[in-house]
Design a protein around this motif. Structure first.
Motif, PDB file in Angstrom:
ATOM      1  N   MET A 256      62.093  32.821  69.611  1.00 36.38           N
ATOM      2  CA  MET A 256      61.841  32.914  70.891  1.00 36.38           C
ATOM      3  C   MET A 256      60.135  32.065  71.423  1.00 36.38           C
ATOM      4  O   MET A 256      59.146  33.074  69.936  1.00 36.38           O
ATOM      5  CB  MET A 256      61.522  34.132  71.654  1.00 36.38           C
ATOM      6  N   PRO A 257      59.887  31.588  72.586  1.00 39.77           N
ATOM      7  CA  PRO A 257      58.492  31.587  72.741  1.00 39.77           C
ATOM      8  C   PRO A 257      57.786  33.165  73.037  1.00 39.77           C
ATOM      9  O   PRO A 257      58.072  33.663  74.336  1.00 39.77           O
ATOM     10  CB  PRO A 257      58.918  30.726  74.147  1.00 39.77           C
ATOM     11  N   ALA A 258      56.342  32.692  73.171  1.00 41.96           N
ATOM     12  CA  ALA A 258      55.625  34.258  73.895  1.00 41.96           C
ATOM     13  C   ALA A 258      54.259  33.421  73.897  1.00 41.96           C
ATOM     14  O   ALA A 258      53.904  32.246  73.287  1.00 41.96           O
ATOM     15  CB  ALA A 258      55.724  35.070  72.370  1.00 41.96           C
ATOM     16  N   LEU A 259      53.692  33.838  74.650  1.00 37.52           N
ATOM     17  CA  LEU A 259      51.839  34.283  74.690  1.00 37.52           C
ATOM     18  C   LEU A 259      51.438  35.108  74.649  1.00 37.52           C
ATOM     19  O   LEU A 259      52.487  36.327  74.388  1.00 37.52           O
ATOM     20  CB  LEU A 259      52.386  33.773  76.506  1.00 37.52           C
TER      21      LEU A 259
ATOM     22  N   SER B  64      52.344  29.901  74.727  1.00 39.48           N
ATOM     23  CA  SER B  64      50.693  29.940  73.426  1.00 39.48           C
ATOM     24  C   SER B  64      51.334  30.252  71.762  1.00 39.48           C
ATOM     25  O   SER B  64      50.268  29.430  71.599  1.00 39.48           O
ATOM     26  CB  SER B  64      49.857  31.197  73.812  1.00 39.48           C
ATOM     27  N   GLY B  65      52.964  30.367  71.698  1.00 34.20           N
ATOM     28  CA  GLY B  65      53.317  30.221  70.784  1.00 34.20           C
ATOM     29  C   GLY B  65      54.443  30.215  70.424  1.00 34.20           C
ATOM     30  O   GLY B  65      55.766  30.275  71.315  1.00 34.20           O
TER      31      GLY B  65
ATOM     32  N   THR C  70      47.820  41.686  72.352  1.00 34.76           N
ATOM     33  CA  THR C  70      49.400  41.814  73.000  1.00 34.76           C
ATOM     34  C   THR C  70      50.262  40.416  73.366  1.00 34.76           C
ATOM     35  O   THR C  70      49.470  39.424  73.570  1.00 34.76           O
ATOM     36  CB  THR C  70      49.360  42.545  74.353  1.00 34.76           C
ATOM     37  N   VAL C  71      51.229  40.157  72.988  1.00 38.46           N
ATOM     38  CA  VAL C  71      52.241  38.968  72.959  1.00 38.46           C
ATOM     39  C   VAL C  71      52.669  39.147  73.610  1.00 38.46           C
ATOM     40  O   VAL C  71      54.032  40.610  73.505  1.00 38.46           O
ATOM     41  CB  VAL C  71      52.378  38.563  71.708  1.00 38.46           C
TER      42      VAL C  71
ATOM     43  N   SER D 197      53.252  33.848  65.409  1.00 43.22           N
ATOM     44  CA  SER D 197      52.759  32.536  64.882  1.00 43.22           C
ATOM     45  C   SER D 197      52.033  31.517  66.185  1.00 43.22           C
ATOM     46  O   SER D 197      52.452  31.272  67.562  1.00 43.22           O
ATOM     47  CB  SER D 197      53.713  30.929  64.378  1.00 43.22           C
ATOM     48  N   SER D 198      50.862  31.550  66.673  1.00 45.56           N
ATOM     49  CA  SER D 198      50.474  30.469  67.900  1.00 45.56           C
ATOM     50  C   SER D 198      50.659  28.338  67.177  1.00 45.56           C
ATOM     51  O   SER D 198      50.768  28.409  66.221  1.00 45.56           O
ATOM     52  CB  SER D 198      48.417  30.578  67.315  1.00 45.56           C
ATOM     53  N   ASP D 199      50.674  28.498  68.888  1.00 46.34           N
ATOM     54  CA  ASP D 199      50.781  26.789  68.644  1.00 46.34           C
ATOM     55  C   ASP D 199      49.644  25.969  67.803  1.00 46.34           C
ATOM     56  O   ASP D 199      48.900  26.604  68.428  1.00 46.34           O
ATOM     57  CB  ASP D 199      51.337  26.381  69.636  1.00 46.34           C
TER      58      ASP D 199
END
Length: 203
Positions: free
Chosen positions: A103-106, A29-30, A112-113, A201-203
């Motif tokens: 790195m990609p993250a959600l 998601s970011g 929490t991320v 940062s969110s997409d």
């Protein structure tokens, strides 16, 4: 001593975003980015090589074919960006880009991320892989998988700020400097060492 530990830092990383609804397990998601402070980076890379692992990527141009004119050789590197023949030297752009990773993250719930990938720290015959960082904004901590050890807290966060992102300062959690120094047979890590900035940062 040979060690394998990596903290899938989202340290941030080392390495912020507005709160969004939980994402699907495999649908980032970011992004999480971490930028080491120049002083911390200089201290660490005086003895330790830092490279991205898994889905993590270094930010900035770097090459294994010698520094471009006016640039300085540092520990982190990636694929050569031009036509020159590769040599044994490594280089990366100077400034913040030379010490930043993404790195990609959600998101997982409200606070929490979870990041994918991490960093490998290497020195001589030892390497330490730290990956899959989970950042808890409410408790201001970052836990990660350290290869050879169970998941545990590796970071504490301070100055957490929210906007269209979430931004925080990263420090080594209590006891982690000793873990890293012992695994890599060095003394560059210090108690509750200030590492730099972590941003989601969110997409």
């Amino acid at each position: 001593m040979r060690a394998a530990i990596w903290t899938g830092m989202a340290l941030g990383a080392l390495m912020g975003a507005a709160v969004v609804a939980p994402a699907a397990a495999d649908d980032p998601s970011g992004t999480v980015s971490i930028t080491f402070d120049q002083r911390a980076w200089s201290t660490i890379t005086s003895e330790v090589v830092v490279t991205a692992t898994g889905k993590a990527e270094p930010i900035g141009r770097c090459c294994p074919c010698g520094p471009p004119p006016g640039e300085t050789a540092v520990a982190a590197c990636c694929a050569c960006p031009d036509e020159r023949e590769a040599t044994d030297s490594t280089c990366q752009t100077t400034g913040a880009a030379a010490r930043s990773f993404t790195m990609p993250a959600l998101t997982r719930g409200k606070n929490t991320v979870a990041a994918r990938g991490g960093l490998t720290l290497s020195r001589a015959e030892a390497s330490l892989r730290i990956e899959n960082l989970v950042v808890d904004w409410a408790h201001r901590t970052g836990s990660a998988n350290v290869v050879g050890l169970r998941r545990h807290k590796v970071l504490t966060l301070s100055n957490v700020k929210r906007g269209a992102w979430v931004r925080a300062q990263m420090h080594l959690a209590k006891g982690q400097a000793a873990v890293l120094n012992r695994a890599l047979e060095t003394d560059v890590f210090t108690l509750r060492m200030k590492l730099g900035e972590l941003v989601y940062s969110s997409d």
